[in-house]
Design a protein around this motif. Structure first.
Motif, PDB file in Angstrom:
ATOM      1  N   LYS A  62       0.980  -1.277   0.135  1.00  0.00           N
ATOM      2  CA  LYS A  62      -0.061  -0.043   0.048  1.00  0.00           C
ATOM      3  C   LYS A  62       0.774   1.304   0.143  1.00  0.00           C
ATOM      4  O   LYS A  62       0.795   2.248  -0.707  1.00  0.00           O
ATOM      5  CB  LYS A  62      -1.026  -0.048   1.277  1.00  0.00           C
ATOM      6  N   LEU A  63       1.790   1.440   0.790  1.00  0.00           N
ATOM      7  CA  LEU A  63       2.866   2.510   0.986  1.00  0.00           C
ATOM      8  C   LEU A  63       3.460   2.846  -0.328  1.00  0.00           C
ATOM      9  O   LEU A  63       3.743   3.554  -0.838  1.00  0.00           O
ATOM     10  CB  LEU A  63       3.937   2.270   2.019  1.00  0.00           C
ATOM     11  N   CYS A  77       5.965   5.838  -5.056  1.00  0.00           N
ATOM     12  CA  CYS A  77       7.285   4.786  -5.328  1.00  0.00           C
ATOM     13  C   CYS A  77       6.840   4.230  -7.010  1.00  0.00           C
ATOM     14  O   CYS A  77       7.810   4.060  -7.848  1.00  0.00           O
ATOM     15  CB  CYS A  77       7.405   3.870  -4.523  1.00  0.00           C
ATOM     16  N   ALA A  78       5.562   3.838  -7.108  1.00  0.00           N
ATOM     17  CA  ALA A  78       5.148   3.232  -8.332  1.00  0.00           C
ATOM     18  C   ALA A  78       5.087   4.261  -9.596  1.00  0.00           C
ATOM     19  O   ALA A  78       5.202   3.732 -10.628  1.00  0.00           O
ATOM     20  CB  ALA A  78       3.767   2.474  -8.022  1.00  0.00           C
ATOM     21  N   SER A  79       5.206   5.538  -9.208  1.00  0.00           N
ATOM     22  CA  SER A  79       5.177   6.423 -10.469  1.00  0.00           C
ATOM     23  C   SER A  79       6.413   6.340 -11.112  1.00  0.00           C
ATOM     24  O   SER A  79       6.492   6.478 -12.366  1.00  0.00           O
ATOM     25  CB  SER A  79       5.017   7.958 -10.016  1.00  0.00           C
ATOM     26  N   ARG A 338       0.657 -10.466  -6.549  1.00  0.00           N
ATOM     27  CA  ARG A 338       0.968 -10.016  -5.285  1.00  0.00           C
ATOM     28  C   ARG A 338       1.384  -8.613  -5.479  1.00  0.00           C
ATOM     29  O   ARG A 338       1.571  -7.779  -4.664  1.00  0.00           O
ATOM     30  CB  ARG A 338       2.237 -10.880  -4.690  1.00  0.00           C
ATOM     31  N   PHE A 339       1.882  -8.182  -6.628  1.00  0.00           N
ATOM     32  CA  PHE A 339       2.664  -6.949  -6.855  1.00  0.00           C
ATOM     33  C   PHE A 339       1.772  -5.751  -7.509  1.00  0.00           C
ATOM     34  O   PHE A 339       2.189  -4.918  -7.490  1.00  0.00           O
ATOM     35  CB  PHE A 339       3.944  -7.067  -7.382  1.00  0.00           C
ATOM     36  N   ILE A 340       0.418  -6.400  -7.757  1.00  0.00           N
ATOM     37  CA  ILE A 340      -0.439  -5.528  -8.570  1.00  0.00           C
ATOM     38  C   ILE A 340      -0.984  -4.547  -7.578  1.00  0.00           C
ATOM     39  O   ILE A 340      -1.222  -4.645  -6.218  1.00  0.00           O
ATOM     40  CB  ILE A 340      -1.537  -6.252  -9.043  1.00  0.00           C
ATOM     41  N   ASP A 341      -1.060  -3.027  -8.202  1.00  0.00           N
ATOM     42  CA  ASP A 341      -1.494  -2.092  -7.280  1.00  0.00           C
ATOM     43  C   ASP A 341      -2.753  -2.388  -6.673  1.00  0.00           C
ATOM     44  O   ASP A 341      -4.011  -2.525  -7.095  1.00  0.00           O
ATOM     45  CB  ASP A 341      -1.957  -0.931  -8.451  1.00  0.00           C
ATOM     46  N   PRO A 342      -2.518  -2.225  -5.281  1.00  0.00           N
ATOM     47  CA  PRO A 342      -3.846  -2.458  -4.400  1.00  0.00           C
ATOM     48  C   PRO A 342      -5.032  -1.594  -4.559  1.00  0.00           C
ATOM     49  O   PRO A 342      -6.213  -2.065  -4.180  1.00  0.00           O
ATOM     50  CB  PRO A 342      -3.148  -2.541  -3.094  1.00  0.00           C
ATOM     51  N   PHE A 343      -4.580  -0.356  -4.877  1.00  0.00           N
ATOM     52  CA  PHE A 343      -5.782   0.535  -4.995  1.00  0.00           C
ATOM     53  C   PHE A 343      -6.706   0.229  -6.323  1.00  0.00           C
ATOM     54  O   PHE A 343      -7.663   1.045  -6.680  1.00  0.00           O
ATOM     55  CB  PHE A 343      -5.270   2.022  -4.959  1.00  0.00           C
ATOM     56  N   MET A 344      -6.142  -0.665  -7.242  1.00  0.00           N
ATOM     57  CA  MET A 344      -6.743  -0.963  -8.505  1.00  0.00           C
ATOM     58  C   MET A 344      -7.606  -2.209  -8.414  1.00  0.00           C
ATOM     59  O   MET A 344      -8.124  -2.780  -9.163  1.00  0.00           O
ATOM     60  CB  MET A 344      -5.755  -1.021  -9.612  1.00  0.00           C
ATOM     61  N   GLN A 345      -7.229  -3.007  -7.173  1.00  0.00           N
ATOM     62  CA  GLN A 345      -7.753  -4.393  -7.388  1.00  0.00           C
ATOM     63  C   GLN A 345      -9.371  -4.242  -6.810  1.00  0.00           C
ATOM     64  O   GLN A 345      -9.814  -3.333  -6.219  1.00  0.00           O
ATOM     65  CB  GLN A 345      -7.062  -5.050  -6.137  1.00  0.00           C
TER      66      GLN A 345
END
Lengths: 345, 246
Positions: A62-63, A77-79, A338-345
């Motif tokens: 999430k962070l 970080c993901a940007s 496991r590594f997919i953006d949790p805000f998109m799940q």
């Protein structure tokens, strides 16, 4: 009667589907159990004092994906570290941070980090856990202070709950933030490319790929050592320094003239996805990289001796090496749920 | 009969004696105060002008440093600790630390490091004194800043006439960890009955002299390994024993 069974069957199917969809993103203990891939050495980062758990991993994820970590809440970080690019920055030679500011280095892929003894192109960071302090506090990246990040997280109800779930109490500290991020990034392991399966006898290579591997072992593996495709050393691979950046690499860390303009040998796993290439992103294509490697006349002063042993590569040789490098793309890793953006799940 | 009685008696005395010697000795507590001075004047921030060896005047605006691995020396068995303390002039509470569980006895001296040892420089995210939020941490070239001294001097050529010495580095040849070893004139007696107080004088002026006299007009900023060991060799002797209350 028949109709009734069909209806029941259909209902069962729908229930099952809903159930699996719900569970698809669920992180279990098994998902966070460290499995050392066959043939890999012992890792440097061993999750000591940072016991892997599904809850801490989920918090770290999430962070990683949350722009709350940057000053104006625009950059996460993901940007910069995008999953489809093996967590490098797709098609960006130099990193882009807050307010569109440009950093001085290319974003590296994040993979097999626990087998690195140092981090960054210059190896300035000595432990995976403290790496994120750099982007967080860098004025051209996220431009935040640790204190302020902690304060923002404390005021956020979701995180108050997440920290409680992860650590059994609500305290939000820099240590917990950094350890959670290290659980998430530390488990980014790429070891299931076609190359890995070929080595394991589970896949075959074309003649061109086979020849590429043979050439690679002769000319490249002294630095890009299998199975990690790096020997964790710092070398000068012949790039002439860009005067507008004058990046002294390792030399700026050690203060030794001997180390000037040396950079960490990067892994080549998922290299197809992590373009552009080199610490300053100067090459867009693998072909450009190989053209450089086969032009000893253009090498910078103090280029590593091994670089001159590569010699001139013929066009078919270059093609074969590239064909081999493409076998390092690891879809299991790139599409790991496991590594997919949790805000998109 | 007589033999039996004597055996029993001697065994009883032996047991009593054993219960005395075998009993773990008591433990005491010591507080250590770090009293900040500039030569013989108590350190005061901002307003007070001090002079270095070259007669250059300066004020101090920040002074903080790490102390660790404290060892109290005794002829038999030292008391060693592994804790770290961040002593900060700005926060008076940090200037007195306390060491507990010290076996009773007569101690002849104290040893500690100014800095953070290499293990703690490589241990990742830490808390307490070593939490990176304390702004004593370099992120780009991992490591703790061992000492920060900042101030102003009219001779400094840095913007705003400031000077700043941020000293750290745990790797050779730029290792700035310094071991400080001080002997007590009279032994420090630790007992269970009272808390002892040790006052150390910390002389900020020493950071700018011996062995190297710092010219603030030519060296006003040290924020990485450049010139760091010069300052470290200077700060090594800034501590002395002021008093022991017992």
């Amino acid at each position: 009667m028949r109709n009734k069974t069909t209806v029941i069957l259909l209902l069962v199917c729908i229930a099952l589907l809903a159930f699996t969809a719900n569970n698809y993103f669920l992180i279990t203990q098994n998902d966070v159990t460290l499995k050392i891939p066959k043939g890999f050495p012992k890792p440097y980062y061993k999750f000591k004092n940072n016991t892997l758990s599904p809850e801490v991993f989920v918090l770290g994820r999430k962070l990683f994906y949350d722009p709350i970590l940057s000053k104006d809440s625009t950059i996460s970080c993901a940007s910069c570290h995008q999953r489809i690019a093996a967590f490098a920055h797709f098609d960006h030679p130099l990193s882009h941070g807050i307010n569109g500011l440009i950093g001085k280095r290319n974003v590296p892929a994040l993979q097999n980090l626990i087998w690195q003894d140092t981090y960054m192109w210059d190896g300035g960071v000595n432990n995976l856990e403290v790496q994120p302090i750099n982007p967080l506090t860098n004025p051209v990246e996220m431009n935040e202070s640790l204190e302020h990040v902690i304060e923002k997280l404390r005021l956020n109800e979701m995180y108050a709950a997440e920290f409680k779930i992860a650590f059994n109490d609500t305290a939000i500290t820099s240590e917990r933030i950094l350890k959670a991020l290290a659980q998430f990034t530390g488990l980014m392991i790429s070891a299931d490319s076609r190359y890995d399966r070929y080595i394991d006898g589970k896949d075959t290579f074309s003649t061109s790929e086979k020849n590429g591997l043979a050439l690679f072992r002769k000319k490249c593996a002294s630095c890009h050592e299998e199975p990690l495709f790096t020997d964790n050393s710092y070398r000068n691979n012949g790039l002439k320094p860009d005067p507008s950046l004058n990046d002294k690499g390792r030399g700026a860390i050690t203060g030794l003239e001997f180390d000037e303009y040396k950079f960490k040998v990067p892994s080549l796993r998922n290299i197809e996805r992590s373009y552009p290439y080199m610490h300053d992103g100067r090459f867009r294509k693998l072909k450009d990289v190989l053209d450089h490697y086969s032009s000893p006349g253009n090498f910078a002063p103090n280029t590593a001796r091994e670089m001159y042993e590569i010699g001139k590569l013929s066009e078919p040789d270059k093609k074969d090496i590239i064909a081999f490098l493409l076998t390092l793309t690891d879809n299991t890793f790139l599409y790991d749920r496991r590594f997919i953006d949790p805000f998109m799940q | 009969m007589k033999i039996i009685v004597t055996t029993i008696l001697s065994m009883a005395t032996l047991l009593v004696a054993m219960s005395f010697t075998g009993k773990p000795t008591g433990e005491g507590k010591l507080t250590i105060a770090f009293d900040h001075y500039v030569d013989d004047k108590v350190l005061q921030f901002d307003s007070v002008l001090y002079k270095n060896e070259l007669g250059q005047s300066f004020t101090v605006t920040k002074f903080k440093y790490y102390i660790g691995n404290i060892c109290l020396k005794k002829t038999t068995g030292n008391k060693e600790t592994t804790d770290y303390y961040l002593i900060n002039e700005e926060e008076p509470a940090t200037k007195t630390i306390s060491v507990g569980n010290i076996p009773e006895g007569e101690y002849t001296g104290i040893e500690f490091i100014l800095g953070v040892d290499s293990i703690h420089n490589c241990s990742g995210a830490q808390s307490g004194a070593l939490d990176p939020v304390n702004a004593m941490f370099w992120a780009w070239n991992t490591g703790y800043i061992f000492l920060k001294l900042e101030g102003k001097s009219p001779v400094s050529k840095s913007p705003g006439n400031i000077f700043e010495f941020h000293i750290g580095g745990y790797k050779q040849p730029n290792n700035c960890i310094r071991t400080v070893s001080l002997n007590f004139e009279r032994p420090l007696i630790i007992s269970t009955s009272a808390i002892r107080e040790l006052h150390l004088k910390v002389n900020v002026a020493e950071i700018l002299k011996t062995p190297t006299s710092i010219d603030l007009s030519t060296l006003s900023s040290v924020t990485d390994f450049h010139n760091a060991t010069t300052i470290a060799d200077n700060y090594m002797d800034m501590f002395s024993v002021l008093s022991i209350k017992q």
